[in-house]
Design a protein around this motif. Structure first.
Motif, PDB file in Angstrom:
ATOM      1  N   PHE A   1       0.833  -1.207   0.000  1.00 40.14           N
ATOM      2  CA  PHE A   1       0.000   0.000   0.000  1.00 40.14           C
ATOM      3  C   PHE A   1       0.864   1.252   0.000  1.00 40.14           C
ATOM      4  O   PHE A   1       1.704   1.425   0.887  1.00 40.14           O
ATOM      5  CB  PHE A   1      -0.906  -0.007   1.240  1.00 40.14           C
ATOM      6  CG  PHE A   1      -1.751  -1.248   1.343  1.00 40.14           C
ATOM      7  CD1 PHE A   1      -3.034  -1.272   0.827  1.00 40.14           C
ATOM      8  CD2 PHE A   1      -1.242  -2.405   1.937  1.00 40.14           C
ATOM      9  CE1 PHE A   1      -3.807  -2.432   0.899  1.00 40.14           C
ATOM     10  CE2 PHE A   1      -2.007  -3.563   2.020  1.00 40.14           C
ATOM     11  CZ  PHE A   1      -3.303  -3.577   1.497  1.00 40.14           C
ATOM     12  N   ARG A   2       0.660   2.110  -1.000  1.00 40.23           N
ATOM     13  CA  ARG A   2       1.374   3.389  -1.027  1.00 40.23           C
ATOM     14  C   ARG A   2       0.436   4.458  -1.544  1.00 40.23           C
ATOM     15  O   ARG A   2      -0.208   4.269  -2.583  1.00 40.23           O
ATOM     16  CB  ARG A   2       2.609   3.325  -1.950  1.00 40.23           C
ATOM     17  CG  ARG A   2       3.642   2.322  -1.500  1.00 40.23           C
ATOM     18  CD  ARG A   2       4.879   2.344  -2.386  1.00 40.23           C
ATOM     19  NE  ARG A   2       5.691   1.166  -2.133  1.00 40.23           N
ATOM     20  CZ  ARG A   2       6.802   0.849  -2.801  1.00 40.23           C
ATOM     21  NH1 ARG A   2       7.238   1.656  -3.757  1.00 40.23           N
ATOM     22  NH2 ARG A   2       7.468  -0.243  -2.503  1.00 40.23           N
ATOM     23  N   HIS A   3       0.381   5.570  -0.832  1.00 41.37           N
ATOM     24  CA  HIS A   3      -0.503   6.650  -1.246  1.00 41.37           C
ATOM     25  C   HIS A   3       0.207   7.492  -2.306  1.00 41.37           C
ATOM     26  O   HIS A   3       0.698   8.587  -2.036  1.00 41.37           O
ATOM     27  CB  HIS A   3      -0.898   7.500  -0.031  1.00 41.37           C
ATOM     28  CG  HIS A   3      -2.091   8.349  -0.284  1.00 41.37           C
ATOM     29  ND1 HIS A   3      -2.005   9.599  -0.834  1.00 41.37           N
ATOM     30  CD2 HIS A   3      -3.410   8.105  -0.098  1.00 41.37           C
ATOM     31  CE1 HIS A   3      -3.217  10.095  -0.954  1.00 41.37           C
ATOM     32  NE2 HIS A   3      -4.086   9.213  -0.519  1.00 41.37           N
ATOM     33  N   GLU A   4       0.271   6.926  -3.535  1.00 37.05           N
ATOM     34  CA  GLU A   4       0.904   7.622  -4.655  1.00 37.05           C
ATOM     35  C   GLU A   4      -0.190   8.195  -5.536  1.00 37.05           C
ATOM     36  O   GLU A   4      -1.365   7.881  -5.374  1.00 37.05           O
ATOM     37  CB  GLU A   4       1.728   6.645  -5.488  1.00 37.05           C
ATOM     38  CG  GLU A   4       2.740   5.874  -4.672  1.00 37.05           C
ATOM     39  CD  GLU A   4       3.820   5.275  -5.553  1.00 37.05           C
ATOM     40  OE1 GLU A   4       4.563   6.060  -6.168  1.00 37.05           O
ATOM     41  OE2 GLU A   4       3.915   4.041  -5.614  1.00 37.05           O
ATOM     42  N   ARG A   5       0.210   8.997  -6.539  1.00 41.43           N
ATOM     43  CA  ARG A   5      -0.772   9.495  -7.487  1.00 41.43           C
ATOM     44  C   ARG A   5      -1.095   8.372  -8.466  1.00 41.43           C
ATOM     45  O   ARG A   5      -0.225   7.923  -9.195  1.00 41.43           O
ATOM     46  CB  ARG A   5      -0.228  10.706  -8.256  1.00 41.43           C
ATOM     47  CG  ARG A   5      -1.289  11.429  -9.083  1.00 41.43           C
ATOM     48  CD  ARG A   5      -0.746  12.747  -9.607  1.00 41.43           C
ATOM     49  NE  ARG A   5       0.325  12.547 -10.586  1.00 41.43           N
ATOM     50  CZ  ARG A   5       0.122  12.222 -11.865  1.00 41.43           C
ATOM     51  NH1 ARG A   5      -1.111  12.057 -12.330  1.00 41.43           N
ATOM     52  NH2 ARG A   5       1.139  12.068 -12.682  1.00 41.43           N
TER      53      ARG A   5
ATOM     54  N   GLY B   1      -0.050   1.688 -14.211  1.00 38.89           N
ATOM     55  CA  GLY B   1       1.116   1.019 -13.624  1.00 38.89           C
ATOM     56  C   GLY B   1       1.491   1.500 -12.236  1.00 38.89           C
ATOM     57  O   GLY B   1       2.500   1.080 -11.679  1.00 38.89           O
ATOM     58  N   ARG B   2       0.695   2.416 -11.683  1.00 39.10           N
ATOM     59  CA  ARG B   2       0.999   2.927 -10.347  1.00 39.10           C
ATOM     60  C   ARG B   2      -0.296   3.012  -9.560  1.00 39.10           C
ATOM     61  O   ARG B   2      -1.196   3.769  -9.912  1.00 39.10           O
ATOM     62  CB  ARG B   2       1.667   4.308 -10.468  1.00 39.10           C
ATOM     63  CG  ARG B   2       2.309   4.803  -9.181  1.00 39.10           C
ATOM     64  CD  ARG B   2       3.086   6.088  -9.382  1.00 39.10           C
ATOM     65  NE  ARG B   2       4.285   5.931 -10.194  1.00 39.10           N
ATOM     66  CZ  ARG B   2       5.387   5.301  -9.795  1.00 39.10           C
ATOM     67  NH1 ARG B   2       5.450   4.801  -8.590  1.00 39.10           N
ATOM     68  NH2 ARG B   2       6.419   5.200 -10.590  1.00 39.10           N
ATOM     69  N   TYR B   3      -0.403   2.216  -8.525  1.00 43.34           N
ATOM     70  CA  TYR B   3      -1.649   2.105  -7.781  1.00 43.34           C
ATOM     71  C   TYR B   3      -1.401   2.285  -6.287  1.00 43.34           C
ATOM     72  O   TYR B   3      -0.269   2.310  -5.843  1.00 43.34           O
ATOM     73  CB  TYR B   3      -2.298   0.737  -8.063  1.00 43.34           C
ATOM     74  CG  TYR B   3      -2.353   0.467  -9.538  1.00 43.34           C
ATOM     75  CD1 TYR B   3      -3.266   1.155 -10.341  1.00 43.34           C
ATOM     76  CD2 TYR B   3      -1.449  -0.404 -10.151  1.00 43.34           C
ATOM     77  CE1 TYR B   3      -3.292   0.957 -11.717  1.00 43.34           C
ATOM     78  CE2 TYR B   3      -1.470  -0.611 -11.526  1.00 43.34           C
ATOM     79  CZ  TYR B   3      -2.386   0.077 -12.297  1.00 43.34           C
ATOM     80  OH  TYR B   3      -2.398  -0.097 -13.649  1.00 43.34           O
TER      81      TYR B   3
HETATM   82 MG    MG Z   1       8.073   4.422  -6.038  1.00 42.33          MG
END
Ligand code: MG
Ligand code: ATP
Length: 424
Positions: A112-116, A120-122
């Motif tokens: 779990f990562r609070h990325e934008r 390919g990025r969740y």
């Molecule tokens: Mg990264």
């Protein structure tokens, strides 16, 4: 009616139509890791926040702005794991797995990562991670890379290139860090806001910047290669010789530093141009200092993690064939008696043919509607229990793929018949 509830942004369901690729990847990976003598370990999804702060590093993107951190009902600060190397080290230490032992381990699951969120990025994504403890030579680094190369072959993935670098020892990195600070300080006005901040906190990470306006600056920056300690240099040469020997093609990328602080010596990434900006499908390296950093006696370690969503996307992009998971057969059965006999017969068939994927028509319905369902299920063979068949202890068999007429066989022979059609 009240409003329906939807998933959280950046988190996704994996629906049945896509599950085949996921399961195929999981199966192939499981077999390959097993073949190299790696054992699975499963850790909780939630850990004390402190664990990630101490391992990943306070001034990394992950810890600064991406963690799902919350207080539980006791007031303890907990975090949904953003990666699992730290958890794996914690689990090994806590259970005495690192005392004078070599461990080859792997795990699979959500991170779990609070990325934008973007392609390919969740915010919830899945990794397969592999860690090896207790081995300090370049041979284990090579083994990890061989293993990934084999995985790509077995999965039918191509257009992946291997980038490698050495980050040296922590002492060498300290000296290199000073050179970097000197260099970037002289060009401070050209650094973006993030990099200006990193100049004091984590200058190596500037090399990892994706800002295109800064690339010319990064290109001319001092290189770690020129500041490597002898031990790290030898280690790196040893690894390259093994890769050469195995015919594994690589590029040395002096700007490869990785987003987490705990890496030293070897780092590597497998990258593709087929997925746009999120092209790194697998990344890893050595982390010889991490066990000590988390309060244990020093233990050499190396590992990698691959992003399953990106592997799935690459499989789909390359249209790689995967084993079908449609049912082999669909059992149509008419009336109360048909249903009684059919349910029983289906159980007998499942016992006799363990590889058979057989769907029974639960819920009744006319012949026509049952055949419609059979068709929709994707089954190759339709089995039919109508009134005549019930009366004669026979069963109808229609091979949809062969486009043949429906045949009638004795119920006692249906096992052999299916074997012949499906598994010969
Ligand atoms: Mg990264
Ligand atoms: P990136 O540079 O793409 O942000 P990273 O360096 O943060 O990656 P790691 O923490 O090393 O990545 O994780 C290993 C792998 O996990 C990545 O190479 C990628 O395949 C996958 N991964 C990382 N973050 C995400 C995410 N937010 N969504 C999907 N996959 C991810």
């Amino acid at each position: 009616m009240s409003k329906t509830i939807q998933t959280i942004r950046g988190m996704h369901d994996v629906l049945p139509e896509h599950i085949g690729v996921w399961q195929h990847i999981e199966t192939v990976v499981r077999q390959a890791l097993d073949a190299y003598g790696y054992q699975e370990i499963r850790m909780p999804l939630v850990e004390k926040t402190e664990l990630f702060k101490r391992s990943i590093g306070e001034v990394t993107d992950i810890v600064e702005k991406e963690m799902y951190t919350f207080e539980d009902r006791n007031g303890d600060s907990l975090t949904l794991r953003p990666e699992a190397t730290a958890s794996c080290v914690r689990a090994c230490m806590e259970n005495g797995l690192l005392r004078n032992q070599i461990q080859r381990l792997w795990y699979m699951g959500p991170m779990f990562r609070h990325e934008r969120p973007q392609k390919g990025r969740y915010r919830q994504f899945h990794q397969i991670g592999v860690e090896a403890f207790g081995l300090d030579g370049p041979d284990i680094d090579a083994e990890l890379i061989f293993m990934t190369a084999r995985l790509w072959r077995e999965l039918g993935l191509k257009d992946l290139r291997l980038e490698i670098n050495s980050l040296g020892s922590s002492d060498a990195r300290k000296q290199y860090r000073e050179k970097l600070v000197e260099y970037f300080s002289a060009h401070k006005d050209k650094l973006d806001e993030d990099s200006q901040r990193r100049l004091t906190s984590n200058p190596l990470r500037i090399l990892d910047s994706k800002n295109s306006n800064m690339q010319y600056l990064i290109k001319d920056a001092p290189q770690m290669q020129d500041h490597l300690d002898d031990d790290s240099r030898q280690h790196f040469e040893g690894l390259k010789a093994m890769l050469d020997n195995a015919g594994i093609v690589y590029e040395e990328n002096p700007r490869l530093v990785r987003g987490l602080d705990y890496y030293n010596k070897t780092v590597f990434e497998w990258v593709t141009d087929r997925l746009g900006a999120q092209g790194t499908v697998c990344a890893g390296g050595r982390f010889d200092g991490l066990v000590e950093q988390l309060g244990g006696k020093p233990v050499p370690a190396a590992g990698f993690a691959m992003g399953i969503e990106r592997l799935v996307a690459l499989m789909e992009e390359l249209s790689v064939d995967i084993p079908a998971n449609d049912p082999h057969a669909y059992l149509v059965m008419v009336g109360e008696d048909g249903s009684q006999r059919g349910m029983q017969l289906a159980e007998e068939l499942r016992s006799a043919l363990p590889q058979l994927r057989l769907v029974t028509n639960c819920g009744g319905g006319s012949f026509k509607s049952q055949f419609k369902r059979a068709d929709k299920s994707g089954a190759q063979v339709v089995l039919v229990l109508g009134e005549d068949e019930l009366a004669n202890n026979t069963i109808g068999v229609k091979d949809l793929r062969a486009g043949a007429e429906q045949e009638t066989v004795a119920q006692s022979e249906i096992k052999d018949k299916l074997n012949q059609i499906l598994f010969r």
